[in-house]
Structure formats: structure tokens, C-alpha cells
Design a protein around this motif. Sequence first.
Motif, short mmCIF file in Angstrom:
data_model
loop_
_atom_site.label_atom_id
_atom_site.label_comp_id
_atom_site.label_asym_id
_atom_site.label_seq_id
_atom_site.Cartn_x
_atom_site.Cartn_y
_atom_site.Cartn_z
N VAL A 70 0.63 -1.27 0.01
CA VAL A 70 -0.14 0.03 0.00
C VAL A 70 0.73 1.42 0.09
O VAL A 70 0.46 2.25 -0.66
N THR A 71 1.91 1.29 0.76
CA THR A 71 2.87 2.33 0.75
C THR A 71 3.51 2.51 -0.68
O THR A 71 3.45 3.74 -1.14
N ASP A 72 3.86 1.76 -1.27
CA ASP A 72 4.27 1.67 -2.51
C ASP A 72 3.23 2.24 -3.62
O ASP A 72 3.50 2.81 -4.48
N LEU A 73 2.13 1.79 -3.39
CA LEU A 73 0.99 2.14 -4.19
C LEU A 73 0.90 3.66 -4.11
O LEU A 73 0.58 4.44 -5.20
N PHE A 74 0.75 4.20 -2.86
CA PHE A 74 0.56 5.59 -2.63
C PHE A 74 1.54 6.54 -3.30
O PHE A 74 1.56 7.61 -3.61
#
Length: 356
Positions: free
Chosen positions: A17-21
Motif C-alpha cells: 500500500v505504501t508503494d501504491l501511494f
Amino acid sequence: MSGTFHDEYTAADPQAVTDLFAQLGVRFAFDTAGPGLAYREARAGDEGLSIARLTMGQAFSTWGDTEVFGVADVRGPRYDWHTGDEDGTVGSPVLFRPGHPALVVAGPLEATNVYATPARLQEVAETVYDTREPVAFGSSRPTSTRLGALWSSLVRAAVAAVDFGTFAEPLVRADLSRHLGVGMLECFALLGDSHERTLSMAAQSRRYRIARQFLDDHAHLPVAVEDAARAAGTTTPALVRAFRANHASGGPRPRTCAGPGSPAPTPSCWPPTLRGGTPSGPSPPGEASPTPAGSPAPTARPTGSPRASPSAGEASDGTDGAARRPQHRTLRARSARQRGYPSVRAADVLARAAGA
């Protein structure tokens, strides 16, 4: 606009999720209350503005800073946010600003986030207000409860356009981007002289109305844009800016190209929620409407039958159909070296916020 996308993602761990944001310039780290994360996101937009609908299946916390302006419209039992000088909870949209680290503690939720790059929001501000003053906000809260609700209605209209398939149409996408940009500028506390901005918008609206009436009245003559500018008592560049701020097609055209009284070109593929214009209403004293004064509301053109769907390999605008269909991807966590940016700890963010 170019570089459009419409993708869907799923993620099963906080790092993914961190990478996606991070793809959007939102440098937030995520942590969850336990295992079994279920995250889904549908994202559509271009290089300047995007709309993301996300679902988080369990309680989580997130912290960090952002390179873009983002407004979160959240539906869920808990969404507590803190920026150092402000804090709030679920029930009202919240603006995340570059240079203002934030911490969020939330429960399972659904949210619709709108992200705008500083360059795109600056472009909208210069067009609408006819000013070069840098865009900066004084608060993460909407300026009033009514304008917070109005922002939510704008977001619902944009989501309807994505679901209806018309967001891929350049004219619809440009008009929605303008409305969302103006909505962000008007619904939240924009720094600067609000009275001067109001006068500038009124002046641009007046130029637009006079010039458009002149073009209508002289439709039978080979008039030029310069003639309309003289009639409105302004220069041609100023008139072009006024049309960009108030007219869906983006600029004035000689009436040798359109019939008298021709409305702004509005596709018949507008979704039902947009055919009557962007949801708005008369603004009470002291509150501006996100729709620029004098801006014509989109109207539906009568159609005899539903618009035919493009073939599987071809989009209606001539692009590859894959550009219109959501592309689903499952995100896996990457190392900090692969991500290319340092890790962020909640303690660091809170320390920075406390010292701000």
C-alpha cells in the motif's frame, strides 16, 4: 490531456500500500492492527489529476508527507487525522498539503481521494482568478460545512463519469478536472486576497458574457476574436483567459465556425448526474461557488438510442481499448532501495509536526 490511465489494484501487506501511494507522490507509510490486510483501489486520471476509490478492510495507521494536494472523502466508523496545528475526524473531507506532515488513525473504510499536482492546481488558479499568486492553503478543513458537502457532491459526479465510461472523453475529462480544481480552491481555505479573487472572477465573467453576446449578435458577419475583445473592452489574450475560465470548449472562436447561439459543446455521453451541470446551488453570502460565475451548465443533447459501446480492441476516441478498461494489478512490497526514498517513522512525523 495525455497520459490517461484507469487501473485497479489489490494489496495484501502494508508495504505494498505504501508503494501504491508513492506512485502518486503521497509519501505515507502504512501499518495495520493485525494480519490479513485487504486493500482495493480503482484509480483513473492523468498526469495532473487523479481520482482514487479505495477500500481498506481493517484498522490501520498511516503517516508521512505528500508532494501533491489530496482531498480524502471518507466513509467509515473512524478516521482521526492530525497535522501538528490541526486535527479532525470522520464526517468532513480533509485536505492533505505538501509540507504539512500528517498522521491518520482509522478503522475499516471506503474513501474517494482526489489528487492534484501543484502545477495543475496552479494552472487552474491562474485561469480562473487571472492571477500568478502561488497556490497555498491555510487549513486542511473545508471553509464551511456547506462547502464540505459541496465538495463531496463534486466527487460523486466525477465518480459517476468514471463509472459511466465518459471520463475517457477528452472534453468530459477536461471539464471535470476544471470543476474539481476550482472546487478544491474554493472549498478549502486558500491563502491570499479572497476579495481580489472574487473581483477577478466577476471581471472575467463579464468579459465572457459580453463577448459571447457579441458573437451571437453578429453571427451573420465574418467577425474575428479581436472584434469580440474590443466589444468587451479587453485584449485578445485577456478574452481567451476569460473563455478558458467560463467556457467548456476552452476559448472563443470566430462565428464562421459555429451557428448563432451554439451552446458549449457537451457530449451526449455525459452521465445522468452531470447532464444538469455540476451539482451546485446559490451560495450564501460570504461563500463562493466552485463553478465559475457565468459558466454555462452542461446540457444533454437528445439521443434516440444509447451510444454504441466500442469494440473490444478499440476505444471510442481511437485509442487502444486497454486505455479505457481498468487494468488490474496486485502489488507486492519492495525494499526501500527499490522504492528510491527513505523510510518514514511515525515518531519523526510527530516530532516535525510538533516543532512546526
